[in-house]
Design an enzyme around this catalytic site. Structure first.
Site, PDB file in Angstrom:
ATOM      1  N   GLN A 119       4.166   7.204   2.209  1.00  0.00           N
ATOM      2  CA  GLN A 119       3.538   6.380   3.225  1.00  0.00           C
ATOM      3  C   GLN A 119       3.358   4.977   2.672  1.00  0.00           C
ATOM      4  O   GLN A 119       2.671   4.785   1.668  1.00  0.00           O
ATOM      5  CB  GLN A 119       2.183   6.980   3.607  1.00  0.00           C
ATOM      6  CG  GLN A 119       2.279   8.298   4.357  1.00  0.00           C
ATOM      7  CD  GLN A 119       2.655   8.101   5.808  1.00  0.00           C
ATOM      8  OE1 GLN A 119       1.803   7.830   6.648  1.00  0.00           O
ATOM      9  NE2 GLN A 119       3.931   8.229   6.116  1.00  0.00           N
ATOM     10  N   TRP A 153       0.822  -1.202   0.000  1.00  0.00           N
ATOM     11  CA  TRP A 153       0.000   0.000   0.000  1.00  0.00           C
ATOM     12  C   TRP A 153       0.856   1.253   0.000  1.00  0.00           C
ATOM     13  O   TRP A 153       1.895   1.321   0.661  1.00  0.00           O
ATOM     14  CB  TRP A 153      -0.881   0.004   1.242  1.00  0.00           C
ATOM     15  CG  TRP A 153      -1.482   1.323   1.587  1.00  0.00           C
ATOM     16  CD1 TRP A 153      -0.906   2.320   2.339  1.00  0.00           C
ATOM     17  CD2 TRP A 153      -2.760   1.826   1.184  1.00  0.00           C
ATOM     18  NE1 TRP A 153      -1.764   3.400   2.441  1.00  0.00           N
ATOM     19  CE2 TRP A 153      -2.912   3.115   1.732  1.00  0.00           C
ATOM     20  CE3 TRP A 153      -3.805   1.297   0.423  1.00  0.00           C
ATOM     21  CZ2 TRP A 153      -4.053   3.888   1.545  1.00  0.00           C
ATOM     22  CZ3 TRP A 153      -4.943   2.067   0.236  1.00  0.00           C
ATOM     23  CH2 TRP A 153      -5.051   3.337   0.792  1.00  0.00           C
ATOM     24  N   MET A 154       0.411   2.284  -0.730  1.00  0.00           N
ATOM     25  CA  MET A 154       1.050   3.604  -0.698  1.00  0.00           C
ATOM     26  C   MET A 154      -0.022   4.669  -0.602  1.00  0.00           C
ATOM     27  O   MET A 154      -1.036   4.600  -1.285  1.00  0.00           O
ATOM     28  CB  MET A 154       1.870   3.828  -1.973  1.00  0.00           C
ATOM     29  CG  MET A 154       2.538   5.203  -2.037  1.00  0.00           C
ATOM     30  SD  MET A 154       3.380   5.521  -3.614  1.00  0.00           S
ATOM     31  CE  MET A 154       1.960   5.868  -4.669  1.00  0.00           C
ATOM     32  N   ASN A 155       0.212   5.688   0.273  1.00  0.00           N
ATOM     33  CA  ASN A 155      -0.616   6.880   0.192  1.00  0.00           C
ATOM     34  C   ASN A 155       0.272   8.123   0.090  1.00  0.00           C
ATOM     35  O   ASN A 155       1.026   8.225  -0.879  1.00  0.00           O
ATOM     36  CB  ASN A 155      -1.701   6.949   1.281  1.00  0.00           C
ATOM     37  CG  ASN A 155      -1.230   6.857   2.699  1.00  0.00           C
ATOM     38  OD1 ASN A 155      -0.779   5.803   3.144  1.00  0.00           O
ATOM     39  ND2 ASN A 155      -1.375   7.934   3.457  1.00  0.00           N
ATOM     40  N   ASP A 156       0.237   9.064   1.020  1.00  0.00           N
ATOM     41  CA  ASP A 156       0.838  10.384   0.833  1.00  0.00           C
ATOM     42  C   ASP A 156       2.296  10.337   0.375  1.00  0.00           C
ATOM     43  O   ASP A 156       3.112   9.606   0.956  1.00  0.00           O
ATOM     44  CB  ASP A 156       0.811  11.169   2.144  1.00  0.00           C
ATOM     45  CG  ASP A 156      -0.572  11.286   2.741  1.00  0.00           C
ATOM     46  OD1 ASP A 156      -1.542  10.844   2.102  1.00  0.00           O
ATOM     47  OD2 ASP A 156      -0.679  11.828   3.854  1.00  0.00           O
ATOM     48  N   GLU A 195      -4.778  18.489   6.373  1.00  0.00           N
ATOM     49  CA  GLU A 195      -3.594  17.621   6.386  1.00  0.00           C
ATOM     50  C   GLU A 195      -2.552  18.130   5.401  1.00  0.00           C
ATOM     51  O   GLU A 195      -2.810  18.992   4.576  1.00  0.00           O
ATOM     52  CB  GLU A 195      -3.980  16.183   6.008  1.00  0.00           C
ATOM     53  CG  GLU A 195      -4.924  15.499   6.966  1.00  0.00           C
ATOM     54  CD  GLU A 195      -5.145  14.044   6.596  1.00  0.00           C
ATOM     55  OE1 GLU A 195      -4.964  13.194   7.473  1.00  0.00           O
ATOM     56  OE2 GLU A 195      -5.509  13.761   5.440  1.00  0.00           O
TER      57      GLU A 195
END
Length: 558
Positions: free
Chosen positions: A159, A140-143, A305
């Site tokens: 992330q 998983w990857m976010n920001d 954010e």
């Protein structure tokens, strides 16, 4: 030949027998695995529909190494993830959820599939993995985090959950590029510790040193720093962490430090609930609170954010402003997460917005453009940004398994004026031009389309399955619209089928449309409008119809 085949089968069978792991079952929801030494990884089977299993990794002398949360497989395996053993002696595993429905722990399929290995196969198995957008190799990857440019190399941290393709176990993954397009995966940069998971943050360069500042997300959110002496490959955490704390708010995160030459000191902006707080420091360790911004300004539909604060100049218009990026979730113009911004002035202590408080400006009017932040120290005074190309409404459910999420193409920001307001312009970074290949007759799964528009232009991308995306430019209303209701697989979330609409702030003469396997990014060639939306067609769009305009299609080289 028959004897050789029988010998090979015997060796393979023996290898499988040796690889099978026998758990020590201690109760209805508790088991242990004594770790076999000598191999690099233990491969953990994941089933995404299951509850999280808590794994305490125990090392020599029964000392705790770390804790993981993994959706260990109960009755089927969606994919495998590697855990690098690093001196682990024991895995102490606690399952959650109703065991009456799951069956006996000792019969879970994870024990039959869990195995040791010196390698982990990262060969792409996803038809929706983008061709020219950055993605994690797996997980998983976010920001995007900590982005900076140094010695000809662009560094992108992000992330990352290396133990599943849904949000959990936040660390900083790391990729590098020499051209902003072709990315090379690097080892994990910053791992969780006893202060907490590693949430979003930023990097700055200080001479030969790279300093990362990030949120330690434990029982409370605090800010920590780490130092790199090898150009950002590895980091040593500061022994005095955390360097910044608060007791008045739970959401206190995503620090963005930067050197401010005007005051000869470091500034810091970070998110605190529904406002941004600004600090100053001489050494990146001791921070002085200066001011807050945000009360009654812009959109407050969700938590603020991932802030950014920087100066942009437009030499042609002779204007110079500071821009404050503010990512918000939820509260986006079409639901879920999005990036808003404010234009004004900053004196090193206080940001002053030039617009009226209720004015809201969006950087991108699609549903899939979030956590936008810029590279520190980009060359030629460029303000180059990347975004997370997804939306929290459905990011955990999009139809991929080996990995989840990608970044937008790189974009350069500028300023333009319309009416009495100053806006941020968004154009594809110049590096995207190098990807243009030969002109082609029909769209492909990876292409750029130029549309010379008229006052009314309709653009329809479709395939032989009847799936389509319709885009409309209305010069009279000064709007651009994209409709993805029939774009392909939209079944995974009620929030996914959508129509998104953007103001164009005047006439559009040309559109640039970037298509990858699962995304469409549209830009006004002059930078006054951007729109990013994911799509999941069962086959690539291979037909283009344009009414009221002229199209030129270029293949994308990669």
């Amino acid at each position: 030949m028959k004897r050789c085949l029988m010998t090979l089968l015997a060796v393979m069978t023996l290898g499988l027998m040796q690889a099978q792991i026998k758990p020590i079952v201690l109760g209805d929801s508790h088991a242990m695995v004594k770790v076999k030494t000598g191999q690099r990884y233990i491969l953990l089977p994941v089933q995404e529909s299951e509850d999280i299993a808590g794994i305490a990794v125990v090392g020599e002398g029964n000392n705790m190494v770390e804790r993981l949360n993994v959706k260990l497989a109960i009755d089927r395996v969606d994919y495998m993830v590697p855990y690098e053993l690093k001196g682990a002696d024991l895995l102490d595993i606690t399952f959650h959820g109703d065991r009456r429905q799951k069956g006996a722990v000792g019969e879970f399929v994870c024990w039959r599939e869990m195995k040791y290995s010196d390698t982990f196969d990262t060969t792409n198995r996803e038809r929706f993995r983008p061709i020219y957008h950055h993605t994690p190799v797996y997980g998983w990857m976010n920001d995007p985090n900590g982005m900076f440019y140094k010695d000809g190399v662009w560094h992108l941290y992000y992330q990352w959950n290396p133990y599943g393709s849904q949000w959990e176990n936040m660390t900083w993954g790391h990729s590098t590029s020499k051209d902003l397009i072709h990315w090379e995966a690097q080892p994990m940069a910053i791992e969780a510790d006893w202060l907490g998971s590693i949430f979003s943050g930023s990097c700055v360069t200080r001479g030969d040193e790279v300093v990362a500042m990030y949120t330690s997300a434990g029982h409370h959110q605090t800010q920590s720093i780490a130092f790199s002496k090898d150009g950002g490959k590895t980091f040593q955490k500061y022994v005095g962490n955390p360097v910044l704390t608060t007791s008045d708010i739970a959401d206190f995160r995503d620090p963005r430090p930067f050197w401010n030459e005007d005051i000869k000191a470091w500034n810091l902006i970070l998110a605190a609930g529904q406002e941004m707080r600004i600090y100053s420091s001489k050494d990146l360790k001791d921070w002085k609170y200066e001011s807050s911004f945000g009360k009654e300004y812009g959109n407050h539909g969700g938590v603020w954010e991932c802030p950014d604060l920087f100066e942009i100049k437009n030499e042609k218009l002779n204007i110079k402003n500071w821009v404050l990026l503010c990512n918000i979730n939820p509260g986006g113009p079409f639901g879920g997460s999005a990036t808003q911004y404010f234009v004004g002035q900053f004196d090193g202590k206080k940001f002053t917005c030039e617009s009226m408080p209720k004015v809201t400006k969006w950087l991108d009017y699609g549903k899939d453009h979030y956590a936008t932040v810029s590279f520190y120290n980009a060359p030629n005074n460029r303000r180059t940004v990347l975004a997370w190309m997804s939306n929290w409404q459905y990011a955990n459910q999009v139809p991929t398994k080996q990995f989840r999420s990608s970044n937008s193409i790189p974009r350069d920001l500028g300023l333009f004026q319309h009416g009495e307001e100053t806006y941020v312009s968004v154009v594809p970074s110049e590096e995207m031009l190098a990807l243009r290949g030969a002109k082609v007759k029909n769209p492909t799964e990876a292409c750029e389309i130029l549309i010379d528009t008229k006052n009314q232009t309709e653009i329809v991308l479709s395939n032989t399955k009847g799936e389509q995306v319709t885009m409309t430019y209305d010069g009279q209303q000064q709007t651009f619209t994209m409709e993805r209701v029939k774009s392909g697989d939209v079944s995974f979330s009620e929030a996914f089928p959508a129509v998104t609409v953007a103001p164009t702030f005047g006439a559009i003469k040309q559109l640039r449309i970037f298509i990858d396997r699962c995304s469409i990014e549209v830009f006004d060639a002059e930078g006054k409008m951007a729109m990013t939306n994911l799509v999941f067609p069962s086959e690539p769009y291979n037909t283009l119809k344009v009414k009221g305009g002229k199209a030129t299609i270029y293949e994308i080289k990669h």
